[in-house]
Design a protein around this motif. Structure first.
Motif, short mmCIF file in Angstrom:
data_model
loop_
_atom_site.label_atom_id
_atom_site.label_comp_id
_atom_site.label_asym_id
_atom_site.label_seq_id
_atom_site.Cartn_x
_atom_site.Cartn_y
_atom_site.Cartn_z
N LEU A 190 -14.93 2.56 -1.21
CA LEU A 190 -13.72 2.33 -2.01
C LEU A 190 -13.81 3.14 -3.30
O LEU A 190 -14.77 3.00 -4.06
CB LEU A 190 -13.60 0.83 -2.31
CG LEU A 190 -12.60 0.36 -3.36
CD1 LEU A 190 -11.18 0.72 -2.95
CD2 LEU A 190 -12.70 -1.14 -3.55
N LEU A 215 -2.65 -3.24 -5.86
CA LEU A 215 -2.60 -1.90 -5.30
C LEU A 215 -3.34 -1.82 -3.97
O LEU A 215 -3.05 -0.98 -3.15
CB LEU A 215 -3.24 -0.90 -6.28
CG LEU A 215 -2.58 -0.84 -7.65
CD1 LEU A 215 -3.39 0.03 -8.58
CD2 LEU A 215 -1.17 -0.30 -7.53
N LEU A 216 -4.32 -2.71 -3.81
CA LEU A 216 -5.12 -2.62 -2.61
C LEU A 216 -5.70 -3.99 -2.30
O LEU A 216 -6.01 -4.76 -3.20
CB LEU A 216 -6.25 -1.61 -2.82
CG LEU A 216 -7.06 -1.27 -1.59
CD1 LEU A 216 -6.34 -0.23 -0.78
CD2 LEU A 216 -8.42 -0.73 -1.99
N ASP A 217 -5.83 -4.29 -1.03
CA ASP A 217 -6.36 -5.58 -0.61
C ASP A 217 -7.15 -5.31 0.68
O ASP A 217 -6.55 -5.13 1.74
CB ASP A 217 -5.16 -6.51 -0.36
CG ASP A 217 -5.60 -7.94 -0.08
OD1 ASP A 217 -6.79 -8.13 0.18
OD2 ASP A 217 -4.75 -8.83 -0.12
N VAL A 218 -8.48 -5.19 0.58
CA VAL A 218 -9.26 -4.87 1.78
C VAL A 218 -10.33 -5.92 2.03
O VAL A 218 -10.90 -6.47 1.10
CB VAL A 218 -9.99 -3.51 1.67
CG1 VAL A 218 -9.05 -2.38 1.91
CG2 VAL A 218 -10.72 -3.36 0.37
N LYS A 275 -6.85 -12.54 7.19
CA LYS A 275 -6.65 -11.29 6.45
C LYS A 275 -7.98 -10.72 5.94
O LYS A 275 -8.08 -9.52 5.68
CB LYS A 275 -5.70 -11.51 5.26
CG LYS A 275 -4.29 -11.04 5.57
CD LYS A 275 -3.31 -11.38 4.48
CE LYS A 275 -3.41 -10.48 3.28
NZ LYS A 275 -2.39 -10.84 2.28
N SER A 276 -8.98 -11.59 5.77
CA SER A 276 -10.29 -11.11 5.31
C SER A 276 -11.10 -10.47 6.42
O SER A 276 -12.16 -9.93 6.19
CB SER A 276 -11.10 -12.26 4.73
OG SER A 276 -10.42 -12.81 3.65
N ARG A 279 -11.96 -10.97 0.39
CA ARG A 279 -11.35 -9.65 0.26
C ARG A 279 -11.46 -9.14 -1.16
O ARG A 279 -11.52 -9.92 -2.11
CB ARG A 279 -9.86 -9.72 0.62
CG ARG A 279 -9.60 -10.16 2.03
CD ARG A 279 -8.18 -9.89 2.42
NE ARG A 279 -7.20 -10.52 1.55
CZ ARG A 279 -6.83 -11.79 1.63
NH1 ARG A 279 -7.38 -12.56 2.51
NH2 ARG A 279 -5.91 -12.26 0.83
N ILE A 315 -11.92 5.40 4.23
CA ILE A 315 -11.85 5.58 2.78
C ILE A 315 -10.74 4.70 2.23
O ILE A 315 -9.70 4.55 2.85
CB ILE A 315 -11.61 7.06 2.44
CG1 ILE A 315 -11.55 7.27 0.93
CG2 ILE A 315 -10.34 7.60 3.08
CD1 ILE A 315 -11.65 8.71 0.52
N PHE A 316 -11.03 4.08 1.08
CA PHE A 316 -9.99 3.29 0.42
C PHE A 316 -9.78 3.86 -0.97
O PHE A 316 -10.73 4.13 -1.69
CB PHE A 316 -10.41 1.82 0.31
CG PHE A 316 -10.77 1.22 1.64
CD1 PHE A 316 -9.79 0.89 2.55
CD2 PHE A 316 -12.10 1.01 1.97
CE1 PHE A 316 -10.13 0.35 3.78
CE2 PHE A 316 -12.45 0.47 3.20
CZ PHE A 316 -11.45 0.13 4.10
N PHE A 317 -8.55 4.03 -1.31
CA PHE A 317 -8.18 4.71 -2.54
C PHE A 317 -7.35 3.86 -3.44
O PHE A 317 -6.47 3.18 -2.95
CB PHE A 317 -7.27 5.87 -2.19
CG PHE A 317 -7.94 7.14 -2.32
CD1 PHE A 317 -8.68 7.41 -3.43
CD2 PHE A 317 -7.82 8.08 -1.31
CE1 PHE A 317 -9.29 8.61 -3.53
CE2 PHE A 317 -8.43 9.27 -1.42
CZ PHE A 317 -9.18 9.54 -2.52
N VAL A 318 -7.57 3.93 -4.72
CA VAL A 318 -6.62 3.35 -5.65
C VAL A 318 -6.40 4.34 -6.76
O VAL A 318 -7.36 4.79 -7.36
CB VAL A 318 -7.13 2.04 -6.24
CG1 VAL A 318 -6.10 1.48 -7.19
CG2 VAL A 318 -7.40 1.07 -5.15
N ARG A 347 -4.73 0.64 9.74
CA ARG A 347 -5.35 1.00 8.47
C ARG A 347 -6.49 1.99 8.69
O ARG A 347 -7.28 1.85 9.60
CB ARG A 347 -5.88 -0.28 7.82
CG ARG A 347 -6.53 -0.07 6.48
CD ARG A 347 -6.81 -1.41 5.81
NE ARG A 347 -7.62 -2.26 6.66
CZ ARG A 347 -7.59 -3.58 6.61
NH1 ARG A 347 -6.79 -4.20 5.77
NH2 ARG A 347 -8.37 -4.31 7.41
N VAL A 394 -7.49 -4.87 -5.77
CA VAL A 394 -7.42 -4.04 -6.97
C VAL A 394 -6.03 -4.20 -7.54
O VAL A 394 -5.04 -3.96 -6.85
CB VAL A 394 -7.71 -2.57 -6.64
CG1 VAL A 394 -7.69 -1.76 -7.91
CG2 VAL A 394 -9.03 -2.43 -5.94
#
Lengths: 334, 90
Positions: free
Chosen positions: A4, A29-32, B23-24, A19, B87-90, B83, A22
């Motif tokens: 991330l 903005l983000l939820d992973v 969701k987790s 989870r 890579i995860f971006f913010v 998804r 951010v």
């Protein structure tokens, strides 16, 4: 599993259920899911909630902090593994000793051979380049490695080999608007050096995680001497990966014109060059793709990603230090 | 292993709890359908969390396992995009 990257300034890292979220400017903005994350890299400022800190430590996820421009600041490190035997073997081999000498030879041979292969690849693609003098100088640095018996002289060979490589690095750049004269850093003052520095900082995040995972003390190295706060072993193990991971990504970003000179900005006072936010995102994407790309490991003869290779090399290092194998084989890719 | 998880829960409060847990572990694809890529341990943990939440006489949750060759054959038209997990971006 992915890394991330947080480039949004003043964002807030929180935890809901299992989870990572951010948030910035009152927006999520983000939820992973945490099970999909294996590393967190923060660029610039970010608030990390106490719950996230605990969760990351418990799940052995490393969190690194970098400045806006990609200079390494520090990291939140989970506890060292309980494998004391690896660390004991590591300390027993402290230089000067035969194992330390062998490992330094391995790191330098790996790095220089990868440099040579990078130049040879450039020569195959563009036979008109005059890379031959640099290749000869590299060969001259590689040949005496096995007959050199002090770590200091090995460092000398590494220096002359690197000088030869970076002396002709400019020839490998095939895009308008980018030049490379020499390596400069702290701060880098041209786009190519800025990319190299950023790449090495990211690589360090990954290699240090691998070194920790295997159970080493990252601060005791063999090629890099002891210095307060310097993770010498991570830097040692990084050497062989510099050309095959970072330099390759930098060259492809420039040559495939993913990045253009407009993606860089210069800080007026120090002339420090850094990527714009958009440029940073494209570069991070390329770096991550490289890390997840597969190749055949020449020693194990199995498919693996570069991300896995960091850990594989660290494990091979541990095996050598614990006396389970005769040699440490650096990763050399054709 | 790749699973498709669907649930049928009449009570709103319980349903949103189940939704939050799922969701987790995976991605929400349709109203009461999730897709998850999990390891054995993660699946066991998810199942035990879910089984504590539901009322078995009213609610039901189904887990459908896809083998790796069927996983590539899944077709998706419209709706939620899968998804990217590298890579995860913010």
């Amino acid at each position: 599993m992915g890394t991330l990257y947080i480039t949004q300034d003043d964002s807030y890292l929180g935890k809901t259920d299992e989870r990572l979220t951010v948030r910035a400017n009152k927006q999520t903005l983000l939820d992973v899911p945490l099970i999909k994350v294996d590393g967190v890299v923060v660029f610039g400022r970010s608030t990390v909630s106490p719950a996230v800190v605990i969760e990351l430590l418990e799940r052995n996820i490393a969190l690194s902090f970098l400045t806006h421009t990609g200079r390494y600041l520090g990291r939140l490190e989970p506890e060292l593994t309980k494998n004391i035997f690896v660390r004991a073997a590591q300390w027993k081999a402290i230089a000067p000793s035969e194992p330390a000498l062998h490992l330094v030879r391995g790191f330098i041979r790996g790095k220089l051979k990868n440099y040579r292969n990078a130049l040879l690849r450039g020569l195959r693609e563009f036979p008109e380049l005059s890379l031959q003098p640099a290749l000869t100088r590299l060969e001259q640095a590689i040949a005496p490695i096995d007959t050199t018996h002090t770590i200091d002289s090995l460092r000398g060979l590494e220096g002359s080999g690197s000088a030869a490589y970076f002396g002709s690095f400019d020839a490998l750049i095939r895009a308008e608007g980018f030049q490379f004269t020499h390596r400069n850093r702290r701060p880098p003052t041209d786009p190519v050096n800025a990319l190299l520095s950023l790449g090495y900082a990211l690589l360090r995040h990954d290699v240090q995680s691998a070194v920790n995972l295997v159970g080493f003390d990252p601060y005791l190295g063999y090629l890099h001497t002891q210095r307060y706060g310097r993770p010498s072993l991570a830097l040692d193990l990084m050497e062989e990966f510099r050309p095959i991971v970072v330099d390759a990504v930098v060259l492809s970003a420039i040559n495939r014109r993913v990045l253009s000179p407009e993606n860089f900005e210069t800080e007026p006072l120090s002339h420090a060059v850094s990527l714009t936010l958009e440029g940073l995102r494209s570069f991070l994407r390329l770096y991550e793709q490289k890390k997840q790309s597969k190749f055949k490991h020449p020693v194990l003869q199995t498919q693996c990603t570069y991300q896995e290779a960091f850990e594989i090399q660290a494990r091979l290092l541990a095996k050598y230090l614990m006396g389970e194998t005769e040699k440490y084989p650096p990763l050399v890719l054709k | 292993m790749y699973l498709v998880i669907s649930y049928d829960i009449p009570d709103d409060k319980r349903r949103s709890k189940i939704h939050k847990v799922l969701k987790s572990y995976g991605q929400w694809m349709q109203l009461s359908v999730f897709e998850c890529n999990l390891s054995e341990t993660q699946y066991a943990k998810l199942r035990s969390r879910l089984s504590k939440l539901i009322k078995p006489e009213q609610d039901s949750i189904r887990f459908y396992f896809l083998c790796s060759c069927c996983q590539g054959k899944v077709e998706r038209i419209g709706g939620e995009v899968l998804r990217d997990e590298t890579i995860f971006f913010v």
